[in-house]
Scaffold this motif. Structure first.
Motif, PDB file in Angstrom:
ATOM      1  N   TYR A  27       8.495  -8.534  -1.898  1.00  9.88           N
ATOM      2  CA  TYR A  27       9.030  -8.144  -0.559  1.00  9.88           C
ATOM      3  C   TYR A  27       8.445  -8.744   0.633  1.00  9.88           C
ATOM      4  N   GLN A  28       9.102  -8.575   1.746  1.00  9.41           N
ATOM      5  CA  GLN A  28       8.474  -9.394   3.185  1.00  9.41           C
ATOM      6  C   GLN A  28       6.824  -9.240   3.214  1.00  9.41           C
ATOM      7  N   ASP A  29       6.528  -7.953   3.007  1.00  8.76           N
ATOM      8  CA  ASP A  29       5.047  -7.790   3.222  1.00  8.76           C
ATOM      9  C   ASP A  29       4.044  -8.573   2.351  1.00  8.76           C
ATOM     10  N   PHE A  69       0.866  -1.120  -0.016  1.00  8.96           N
ATOM     11  CA  PHE A  69       0.027   0.027  -0.092  1.00  8.96           C
ATOM     12  C   PHE A  69       0.990   1.295   0.036  1.00  8.96           C
ATOM     13  N   GLY A  70       1.956   1.199  -0.999  1.00  8.57           N
ATOM     14  CA  GLY A  70       2.590   2.313  -1.098  1.00  8.57           C
ATOM     15  C   GLY A  70       4.206   1.952  -0.630  1.00  8.57           C
ATOM     16  N   GLU A  71       4.555   1.042   0.263  1.00 13.87           N
ATOM     17  CA  GLU A  71       5.673   0.622   0.599  1.00 13.87           C
ATOM     18  C   GLU A  71       6.507   0.395  -0.743  1.00 13.87           C
ATOM     19  N   HIS A  72       7.670   0.851  -0.760  1.00 13.82           N
ATOM     20  CA  HIS A  72       8.397   0.867  -2.080  1.00 13.82           C
ATOM     21  C   HIS A  72       7.885   1.470  -3.330  1.00 13.82           C
ATOM     22  N   ASN A  73       6.954   2.268  -2.850  1.00 10.91           N
ATOM     23  CA  ASN A  73       6.252   3.323  -3.930  1.00 10.91           C
ATOM     24  C   ASN A  73       5.592   2.389  -4.966  1.00 10.91           C
ATOM     25  N   TRP A  74       4.859   1.408  -4.179  1.00  7.19           N
ATOM     26  CA  TRP A  74       4.121   0.406  -5.221  1.00  7.19           C
ATOM     27  C   TRP A  74       3.009   0.137  -4.466  1.00  7.19           C
ATOM     28  N   LEU A  75       1.909  -0.135  -5.594  1.00  6.94           N
ATOM     29  CA  LEU A  75       0.232  -0.350  -5.012  1.00  6.94           C
ATOM     30  C   LEU A  75       0.280  -1.592  -5.768  1.00  6.94           C
ATOM     31  N   GLY A  76      -0.207  -2.538  -5.014  1.00  6.39           N
ATOM     32  CA  GLY A  76      -0.491  -3.964  -5.579  1.00  6.39           C
ATOM     33  C   GLY A  76       0.510  -5.102  -4.993  1.00  6.39           C
ATOM     34  N   LYS A  77       0.256  -6.241  -5.842  1.00 10.74           N
ATOM     35  CA  LYS A  77       1.195  -7.487  -5.248  1.00 10.74           C
ATOM     36  C   LYS A  77       2.452  -7.361  -6.238  1.00 10.74           C
ATOM     37  N   HIS A  78       2.342  -7.266  -7.617  1.00  9.61           N
ATOM     38  CA  HIS A  78       3.468  -7.754  -8.248  1.00  9.61           C
ATOM     39  C   HIS A  78       4.718  -6.464  -8.286  1.00  9.61           C
ATOM     40  N   GLY A 130      11.731  -3.931   6.225  1.00  5.83           N
ATOM     41  CA  GLY A 130      11.346  -3.137   5.100  1.00  5.83           C
ATOM     42  C   GLY A 130      12.025  -3.149   3.877  1.00  5.83           C
ATOM     43  N   GLN A 131      13.207  -3.821   3.844  1.00  6.58           N
ATOM     44  CA  GLN A 131      14.248  -4.233   2.643  1.00  6.58           C
ATOM     45  C   GLN A 131      14.622  -2.874   2.226  1.00  6.58           C
ATOM     46  N   GLN A 132      15.162  -1.956   2.803  1.00 11.28           N
ATOM     47  CA  GLN A 132      15.630  -0.545   2.319  1.00 11.28           C
ATOM     48  C   GLN A 132      17.118  -0.819   2.096  1.00 11.28           C
TER      49      GLN A 132
END
Length: 513
Positions: free
Chosen positions: A291-293, A277-286, A467-469
């Protein structure tokens, strides 16, 4: 012993109180966790939705052989094995992929099934008289919004919504079948998977006063395509779905308690993957990687033999549930299964050289993409070499790869069948980061290879950096070397196809499958 397996699609572990969340309401799942066992290191095996279920049905890590696909007709699966031993098996689900073209034979072997129609892209209602209403600009919503809206336009009360239907049907079934000697009940609940469309009042708990566009079914992509307020609302909708599912799961849990079934029933609650939901600037699964989430999942188990409040730290995966269920129900575990029963964790006298407690690493991934290896502290993302070649799709019964159109494409099937050598056909992705596990048909020689974006391996300390930063692959070559050795051992133990070593740039250690 009865077994009930409850699979809640796209349920993020960190959105549950029992896994540390302090602001999303999940009192019933939390109560279930307190009364049983919680697994801290549960992971996906094969990604995404249907590959995960193929792992559960077969007890195998199928992502090394194929992606999104039906069950192979000559392969033993959990439901067939149970049915052959005269165990009553029942499926209650709104997960339409189980019967959708391209994957839909997962329901065939159950003695009974309750199929609830209309979720997401289910080809169901076609009534052109239904006026399509949009909660947000159409360009922000999934392009098939109209199909979902037609399927759900008749919803009026909370009981009409999908999770309510799934768990109400489940309550009805256990009430009617409580006196069976032993049974296996599979509850496959599509929620909280998108569309994030809970009944009125649920999302409002997490974003009160919001009056903007509500992107109920977002398109996957860069999260900054939405405003921060819109993205917050998407997350609130999901959180509302989680709380809604929790409420109706709680009703089902209360029913089991009331009927006394918890005294002789193992109940498993888990999910197939998470969502960003915005982590790694991404919305969705793929996302760019798993990532761990996405990859770390909730797993909760009640069993009369398990002490309440137990927490296990062993590495476990979806495929481990299959031999666990078979063992609990008194069946032998086929040698073909990759998963290891987790029963020895609480029945410590069942030790052997395949004991799950001896496991020190696991593999997971998506067909044709990187192979992921974790030992619980470190995670290595082992990328394919440039070209991602060779890559083969293994099958003995299905030749048309799944694509989200729900269409039968005989021309493609015939071409793949022409390339089939009795067990596999060549395939490839436009790049080595597959979007949904459906690779393309190889037609020309140049299509045997593919571009590999971001080809460098990645290493993360997932305890200190969940969070794999920070990629530590250049700083901790010793850990990279160790996990590559774990991949080699894992592929060997799984008897993986030879080309998996080749496409990963590893020395081939086996020559036969």
């Amino acid at each position: 012993m009865n077994v009930i397996c409850i699979l809640m699609d796209t349920l993020r572990r960190d959105h549950l109180g029992c896994y540390g969340n302090q602001w999303i309401e999940t009192p019933n799942i939390d109560r279930f966790a307190r009364n049983g066992a919680l697994f801290e290191n549960a992971y996906i095996g094969s990604y995404p939705c249907m590959p995960a279920r193929q792992d559960l049905w077969t007890g195998r890590l199928n992502f090394l052989w194929r992606g999104w696909s039906p069950l192979e007709y000559d392969q033993e699966d959990l439901i067939s094995l149970l049915s052959w031993e005269d165990k009553t098996t029942m499926l209650i689900t709104d997960h339409y992929h189980l019967w959708q073209y391209g994957s839909g034979n997962y329901h065939f072997s159950f003695n009974g099934m309750e199929i609830i129609r209309g979720q997401e892209l289910d080809n169901w209602i076609t009534n052109p008289e239904i006026e399509i209403k949009y909660p947000a600009s159409p360009d922000k919503l999934n392009r098939k919004w109209d199909r979902y809206f037609r399927n759900t336009a008749h919803f009026e009360k909370e009981e009409d919504y999908f999770a309510a239907q799934v768990f109400q049907k489940s309550m009805d079934w256990v009430e009617q079948n409580k006196n069976l000697k032993d049974f296996f009940l599979m509850i496959d609940c599509f929620d909280p998977h998108e569309p994030f469309d809970p009944p009125v009042g649920y999302a409002e708990r997490y974003n009160p006063g919001y009056e903007g566009e509500s992107v109920v079914w977002p398109r996957y992509g860069d999260a900054d395509c939405l405003t921060p307020e819109e993205l917050k609302q998407v997350h609130a909708l999901y959180c509302g779905e989680v709380t809604f599912v929790d409420k109706w799961f709680g009703k089902f849990y209360d029913k089991l308690e009331g009927l006394g079934l918890l005294e002789n029933t193992m109940v498993i609650v888990t999910s197939d993957h998470g969502f960003l939901f915005g982590e790694h600037n991404w919305l969705g699964k793929h996302a760019r990687i798993l990532y761990q989430d996405i990859a770390r999942t909730p797993l909760l188990i009640h069993s009369p033999q398990i002490k309440s409040g137990t927490v296990y730290h062993e590495l476990v995966q979806m495929a481990d549930l299959t031999p666990t269920i078979l063992q609990i129900m008194g069946l032998n575990i086929p040698d073909s299964m990759h998963g290891k029963s987790i029963v020895p964790l609480w029945e410590e006298n069942l030790q052997n050289d395949q004991d799950i407690r001896s496991r020190n690493s696991i593999l997971f991934g998506v067909f044709g993409g990187p192979v992921y290896c974790t030992d619980g502290e470190w995670l290595l993302v082992k990328k394919p070499i440039p070209g991602n070649f060779p890559l083969y799709w293994y099958t003995r019964s299905h030749y048309n790869n799944w694509d989200f159109g729900q269409q039968n494409l005989p021309k493609d099937s015939k071409e793949r069948l022409d390339q089939w050598d009795g067990q596999r056909f060549p395939t490839q992705y436009p790049n080595a980061h597959p979007g949904h596990a459906a690779p393309r048909l190889v037609r020309e020689p140049q299509e045997f290879t593919a571009d590999v974006p971001h080809p460098t391996d990645e290493l993360y300390n997932i305890i200190e950096d969940h969070g794999q930063q920070k990629d530590l692959s250049n700083e901790r070559m010793d850990v990279v070397k160790h996990l590559i050795e774990c991949i080699d051992v894992g592929l060997t133990q799984l008897n993986a196809p030879q080309e998996q070593w080749e496409r990963l740039g590893l020395k081939v250690t086996v020559r036969e499958n």
